[in-house]
Every structure is written in C-alpha cells, then in structure tokens.
Design a protein around this motif. Sequence first.
Motif, mmCIF file in Angstrom:
data_model
loop_
_atom_site.group_PDB
_atom_site.id
_atom_site.type_symbol
_atom_site.label_atom_id
_atom_site.label_comp_id
_atom_site.label_asym_id
_atom_site.label_seq_id
_atom_site.Cartn_x
_atom_site.Cartn_y
_atom_site.Cartn_z
ATOM 1 N N THR A 38 0.841 -1.195 0.000
ATOM 2 C CA THR A 38 0.000 0.000 0.000
ATOM 3 C C THR A 38 0.875 1.243 0.000
ATOM 4 O OG1 THR A 38 -0.126 -0.017 2.411
ATOM 5 C CG2 THR A 38 -1.892 -1.121 1.220
ATOM 6 N N ALA A 39 0.457 2.242 -0.752
ATOM 7 C CA ALA A 39 1.148 3.527 -0.820
ATOM 8 C C ALA A 39 0.171 4.598 -0.350
ATOM 9 C CB ALA A 39 1.627 3.811 -2.242
ATOM 10 N N THR A 40 0.357 5.074 0.867
ATOM 11 C CA THR A 40 -0.523 6.072 1.465
ATOM 12 C C THR A 40 0.127 7.447 1.364
ATOM 13 O OG1 THR A 40 -1.195 4.383 3.061
ATOM 14 C CG2 THR A 40 -1.797 6.656 3.561
ATOM 15 N N PRO A 41 -0.534 8.416 0.729
ATOM 16 C CA PRO A 41 0.044 9.762 0.652
ATOM 17 C C PRO A 41 0.275 10.329 2.057
ATOM 18 C CG PRO A 41 -1.824 9.570 -0.830
ATOM 19 C CD PRO A 41 -1.802 8.324 0.014
ATOM 20 N N THR A 42 1.395 11.015 2.228
ATOM 21 C CA THR A 42 1.744 11.558 3.537
ATOM 22 C C THR A 42 2.510 12.864 3.379
ATOM 23 O OG1 THR A 42 2.816 11.071 5.648
ATOM 24 C CG2 THR A 42 3.897 10.232 3.675
ATOM 25 N N ASP A 43 2.522 13.645 4.449
ATOM 26 C CA ASP A 43 3.300 14.884 4.495
ATOM 27 C C ASP A 43 4.480 14.752 5.441
ATOM 28 O OD1 ASP A 43 1.606 16.193 2.724
ATOM 29 O OD2 ASP A 43 0.261 16.865 4.324
ATOM 30 N N ALA A 44 4.853 13.551 5.787
ATOM 31 C CA ALA A 44 5.929 13.310 6.743
ATOM 32 C C ALA A 44 7.252 13.856 6.218
ATOM 33 C CB ALA A 44 6.059 11.817 7.019
ATOM 34 N N ASP A 45 8.025 14.394 7.134
ATOM 35 C CA ASP A 45 9.353 14.918 6.800
ATOM 36 C C ASP A 45 10.399 13.838 7.042
ATOM 37 O OD1 ASP A 45 8.371 17.410 6.153
ATOM 38 O OD2 ASP A 45 8.549 18.151 8.209
ATOM 39 N N GLY A 46 11.594 14.111 6.581
ATOM 40 C CA GLY A 46 12.706 13.205 6.832
ATOM 41 C C GLY A 46 13.198 12.526 5.573
ATOM 42 N N ASP A 108 7.805 3.410 11.327
ATOM 43 C CA ASP A 108 7.099 2.363 12.077
ATOM 44 C C ASP A 108 6.154 1.578 11.181
ATOM 45 O OD1 ASP A 108 8.368 3.075 14.382
ATOM 46 O OD2 ASP A 108 6.757 4.396 15.063
ATOM 47 N N GLY A 109 5.453 2.275 10.306
ATOM 48 C CA GLY A 109 4.466 1.617 9.473
ATOM 49 C C GLY A 109 4.972 1.164 8.122
ATOM 50 N N GLY A 110 6.219 1.431 7.770
ATOM 51 C CA GLY A 110 6.722 1.036 6.456
ATOM 52 C C GLY A 110 7.957 1.815 6.063
ATOM 53 N N VAL A 111 7.961 2.291 4.830
ATOM 54 C CA VAL A 111 9.096 3.012 4.260
ATOM 55 C C VAL A 111 8.574 4.286 3.612
ATOM 56 C CG1 VAL A 111 11.015 2.891 2.625
ATOM 57 C CG2 VAL A 111 10.233 0.823 3.747
ATOM 58 N N LEU A 112 9.252 5.387 3.851
ATOM 59 C CA LEU A 112 8.867 6.663 3.261
ATOM 60 C C LEU A 112 9.535 6.789 1.897
ATOM 61 C CD1 LEU A 112 7.290 9.268 3.868
ATOM 62 C CD2 LEU A 112 9.407 10.232 4.733
ATOM 63 N N VAL A 113 8.723 6.998 0.851
ATOM 64 C CA VAL A 113 9.254 7.147 -0.502
ATOM 65 C C VAL A 113 8.727 8.438 -1.107
ATOM 66 C CG1 VAL A 113 9.383 4.651 -0.864
ATOM 67 C CG2 VAL A 113 7.386 5.886 -1.659
ATOM 68 N N GLU A 114 9.469 8.950 -2.096
ATOM 69 C CA GLU A 114 8.967 10.119 -2.822
ATOM 70 C C GLU A 114 9.036 9.852 -4.304
ATOM 71 O OE1 GLU A 114 11.072 13.582 -1.597
ATOM 72 O OE2 GLU A 114 12.961 12.939 -2.474
ATOM 73 N N ASP A 115 7.940 10.178 -4.958
ATOM 74 C CA ASP A 115 7.798 10.011 -6.399
ATOM 75 C C ASP A 115 7.523 11.385 -6.974
ATOM 76 O OD1 ASP A 115 7.513 8.799 -8.904
ATOM 77 O OD2 ASP A 115 5.362 8.519 -8.623
ATOM 78 N N GLY A 116 8.550 12.031 -7.504
ATOM 79 C CA GLY A 116 8.406 13.409 -7.960
ATOM 80 C C GLY A 116 8.224 14.308 -6.756
ATOM 81 N N ASP A 117 7.093 15.020 -6.714
ATOM 82 C CA ASP A 117 6.792 15.905 -5.585
ATOM 83 C C ASP A 117 5.903 15.229 -4.544
ATOM 84 O OD1 ASP A 117 8.246 17.914 -6.780
ATOM 85 O OD2 ASP A 117 6.502 18.774 -7.815
ATOM 86 N N LEU A 121 3.859 6.721 2.238
ATOM 87 C CA LEU A 121 4.309 5.742 3.210
ATOM 88 C C LEU A 121 3.934 4.385 2.630
ATOM 89 C CD1 LEU A 121 5.553 5.175 5.961
ATOM 90 C CD2 LEU A 121 3.255 5.175 6.909
ATOM 91 N N VAL A 122 4.925 3.586 2.292
ATOM 92 C CA VAL A 122 4.725 2.302 1.640
ATOM 93 C C VAL A 122 4.864 1.204 2.679
ATOM 94 C CG1 VAL A 122 5.640 0.731 -0.088
ATOM 95 C CG2 VAL A 122 5.549 3.166 -0.559
ATOM 96 N N ALA A 123 3.861 0.341 2.755
ATOM 97 C CA ALA A 123 3.870 -0.752 3.724
ATOM 98 C C ALA A 123 3.183 -1.967 3.127
ATOM 99 C CB ALA A 123 3.148 -0.329 5.008
ATOM 100 N N VAL A 124 3.471 -3.122 3.699
ATOM 101 C CA VAL A 124 2.804 -4.345 3.304
ATOM 102 C C VAL A 124 1.608 -4.532 4.229
ATOM 103 C CG1 VAL A 124 3.012 -6.845 3.072
ATOM 104 C CG2 VAL A 124 4.935 -5.385 2.484
ATOM 105 N N SER A 125 0.429 -4.716 3.632
ATOM 106 C CA SER A 125 -0.773 -4.909 4.438
ATOM 107 C C SER A 125 -1.410 -6.256 4.070
ATOM 108 C CB SER A 125 -1.770 -3.769 4.231
ATOM 109 O OG SER A 125 -2.186 -3.738 2.896
ATOM 110 N N ARG A 126 -2.188 -6.735 4.963
ATOM 111 C CA ARG A 126 -2.815 -8.051 4.775
ATOM 112 C C ARG A 126 -4.310 -7.890 4.557
ATOM 113 N NH1 ARG A 126 -1.812 -13.098 8.782
ATOM 114 N NH2 ARG A 126 -2.522 -14.662 7.299
ATOM 115 N N GLY A 127 -4.831 -8.650 3.601
ATOM 116 C CA GLY A 127 -6.263 -8.670 3.351
ATOM 117 C C GLY A 127 -6.807 -7.332 3.108
#
Length: 127
Positions: A38-46, A108-117, A121-127
């Motif tokens: 899952t790729a959830t849009p986020t405004d997280a910094d870092g 904690d919930g996955g990996v922070l990635v950026e695609d362009g702008d 937050l990318v994580a593996v989810s079940r069901g």
Amino acid sequence: MRPITRRAIIGFALVCLALLALGALPSFLGAGEPYYLTATPTDADGEAVNVTGLSERRYPYLTSAIESASGRSDPYRRGPFGLKESFAHSPFDERDGLVARNPDARRDGGVLVEDGDDRYLVAVSRG
C-alpha cells in the motif's frame, strides 16, 4: 546410442523439466489471505527513498500501488509450505529493497518514498 549416454540425456531432460516446473509452480501455490503493498500519501518529513526513476519491472507492486486510485497493489498470496517465497517476487522483497536503498527512510508503518513531488508511506498490508 550407448545405455549410459541415454541415461545421461534422460537425466538431464528430467532436471530441466523439474526446473521449468519450479519456475511455473509458485503462481499456482498461492494460499491464504492476500498481501498488498500500500502507498498512502503523507506529508511526513525526513529521509525518503526516491522512486521516480525505478523500473516497473523491478518494482511491479510499488508501481501498481502508486498508480492505482486505491493505493493498493495487485494481491500476493504466500505459498502453503514456504516454497513460493523462494522462487517468486513478493511485496516483502520490494519493501526490503527500498529499505536497502535508504535505511533512514524506514518508519514504524513502512518506508517513506517520494515520487516526484509526492510522498508516500509504503507498507505491506494483509487482506
């Protein structure tokens, strides 16, 4: 043809067929609940992993999760005896590959990635 040569050729052919079967078999071994990347849009910094130029052949689950409207990739089902994980590409492999690219992007919930702008937050989810 000599008997030993015939046996060697038959043995070689059987090994080739077994390897071909192992390559095709994992797709038929799926069992249990599906897993999604899952790729959830986020405004997280870092720190974040830049995925703008990554190949969709190398990261098919990540690409489909970012491009889909629901933010979920295609489903992946684990094998019943642990065989499938040895022979098939999974969302777990992609998550681990992203962490290997930039260990500081792990959250904690996955990996922070950026695609362009955009940041996800990318994580593996079940069901």
